[in-house]
Design an enzyme around this catalytic site. Structure first.
Site, mmCIF file in Angstrom:
data_model
loop_
_atom_site.group_PDB
_atom_site.id
_atom_site.type_symbol
_atom_site.label_atom_id
_atom_site.label_comp_id
_atom_site.label_asym_id
_atom_site.label_seq_id
_atom_site.Cartn_x
_atom_site.Cartn_y
_atom_site.Cartn_z
ATOM 1 N N ASP A 204 0.820 -1.213 0.000
ATOM 2 C CA ASP A 204 0.000 0.000 0.000
ATOM 3 C C ASP A 204 0.858 1.270 0.000
ATOM 4 O O ASP A 204 0.330 2.375 -0.045
ATOM 5 C CB ASP A 204 -0.925 0.001 1.224
ATOM 6 C CG ASP A 204 -1.968 1.109 1.182
ATOM 7 O OD1 ASP A 204 -2.488 1.387 0.090
ATOM 8 O OD2 ASP A 204 -2.254 1.702 2.238
ATOM 9 N N SER A 228 -6.674 5.730 -0.090
ATOM 10 C CA SER A 228 -6.933 4.463 -0.765
ATOM 11 C C SER A 228 -8.421 4.131 -0.685
ATOM 12 O O SER A 228 -9.044 4.304 0.368
ATOM 13 C CB SER A 228 -6.128 3.332 -0.120
ATOM 14 O OG SER A 228 -4.740 3.606 -0.155
ATOM 15 N N GLN A 278 -4.791 -0.954 -7.317
ATOM 16 C CA GLN A 278 -5.447 -0.108 -6.326
ATOM 17 C C GLN A 278 -6.058 1.119 -6.994
ATOM 18 O O GLN A 278 -5.446 1.718 -7.869
ATOM 19 C CB GLN A 278 -4.447 0.365 -5.273
ATOM 20 C CG GLN A 278 -5.075 1.232 -4.178
ATOM 21 C CD GLN A 278 -4.049 1.763 -3.190
ATOM 22 O OE1 GLN A 278 -3.527 2.859 -3.358
ATOM 23 N NE2 GLN A 278 -3.741 0.970 -2.174
#
Length: 290
Positions: A204, A228, A278
């Protein structure tokens, strides 16, 4: 082992409070919100602890719903959806203050033989050829904005060596492509599930930034709101996260105040160990009304 890595391993060692319920904590309560990679990794650990030891995660898909509160424990509620002959499916919801903040679905599989191919690793300078430590501090970071210097110089469990820092030093619009060498800052052993959890944690990091390159921005820019929204990951082959890996990223699109980024994680020998995708919020901040 560095103190930062010890803290990471501590927060990944979830407390079991019932058969399918686990409690996790955050390492630093001074943060404004819980780091997304922490919630992904803790949720993965919660599911790992409900499957047979011979089955390992091959994919996960997750959504961020609310910001996490670093000062409060996170409860992970695992749903044992299916246990098949070769595959196991789990779903977990992360809960704080009575509300779901995150959900993750994960699929596990017994090791099997089969067809094997992969794309090639990009040809970039190796981690030893890139500025780091005092060299990075005295050269590139000396010219970077203060928020960037603070971020890159603070102790963390993951070590990064970007091939380029150009997007931090200019507001020019750049190709939305990034190459970053990454590894856990200290050895953590060979446990396959733990290595997968730490890989999920670091996956991430830096990813959302890549979707901003094409707009002359970074996640440190006060003109945008960044977060995110979802995170998907596929584990292709076992990995040792204490060894250098190349995180190769590109952003094929941004639209609707969202940016999509794809990532490939290669071991130093060129083996593709994982793929990531993502979508993140990259919303321009509206000027305050007069």
């Amino acid at each position: 082992m560095t103190e930062a890595v010890e803290k990471l391993l501590h927060i990944l060692d979830l407390e079991r409070i019932e058969e399918n319920l686990f409690r996790g904590i955050s390492p630093d309560q001074s943060w404004q919100r819980v780091f997304g990679g922490q919630v992904i990794a803790q949720a993965l650990v919660a599911t790992q602890r409900t499957v047979p030891a011979d089955r390992h995660c091959h994919s996960l898909h997750s959504y961020f719903m609310r910001p996490g509160d670093p000062a409060a424990p996170i409860i992970y509620d695992v749903d044992r959806i299916r246990d098949g002959g070769s595959f196991t499916t789990r779903r977990v919801v992360a809960i704080q203050h009575g509300h779901a903040i995150f959900s993750l679905s994960a699929s596990f599989q017994k090791d099997e033989d089969g067809h094997d191919h992969q794309v090639s690793m990009p040809d970039v300078p190796g981690p030893d050829d890139l500025p780091h430590g005092d060299g990075l501090k005295e050269t590139i970071l000396k010219r970077a904005p203060e928020p960037v210097r603070r971020y890159w110089l603070r102790p963390r469990p993951i070590e990064f060596r970007p091939v380029s820092f150009d997007h931090y030093l200019t507001r020019d619009k750049l190709e939305p492509v990034q190459q970053v060498w990454v590894r856990c800052a200290s050895p953590i052993g060979d446990d396959r599930d733990l290595n997968a959890a730490v890989l999920a944690y670091l996956s991430d990091m830096t990813l959302l930034d890549t979707s901003l390159f094409a707009h002359g921005l970074s996640v440190f820019d006060e003109r945008i709101q960044a977060a995110s929204l979802d995170h998907a990951m596929w584990f292709h082959r076992p990995v040792k996260v204490s060894d250098w890996m190349l995180y190769s990223q590109d952003s094929p699109s941004s639209a609707g105040a969202r940016g999509l980024t794809r990532g490939s994680l290669f071991a130093r020998d060129g083996t593709l160990v994982a793929s990531v995708a993502q979508e993140g919020l990259i919303r321009p901040r509206r000027a305050a009304s007069a």
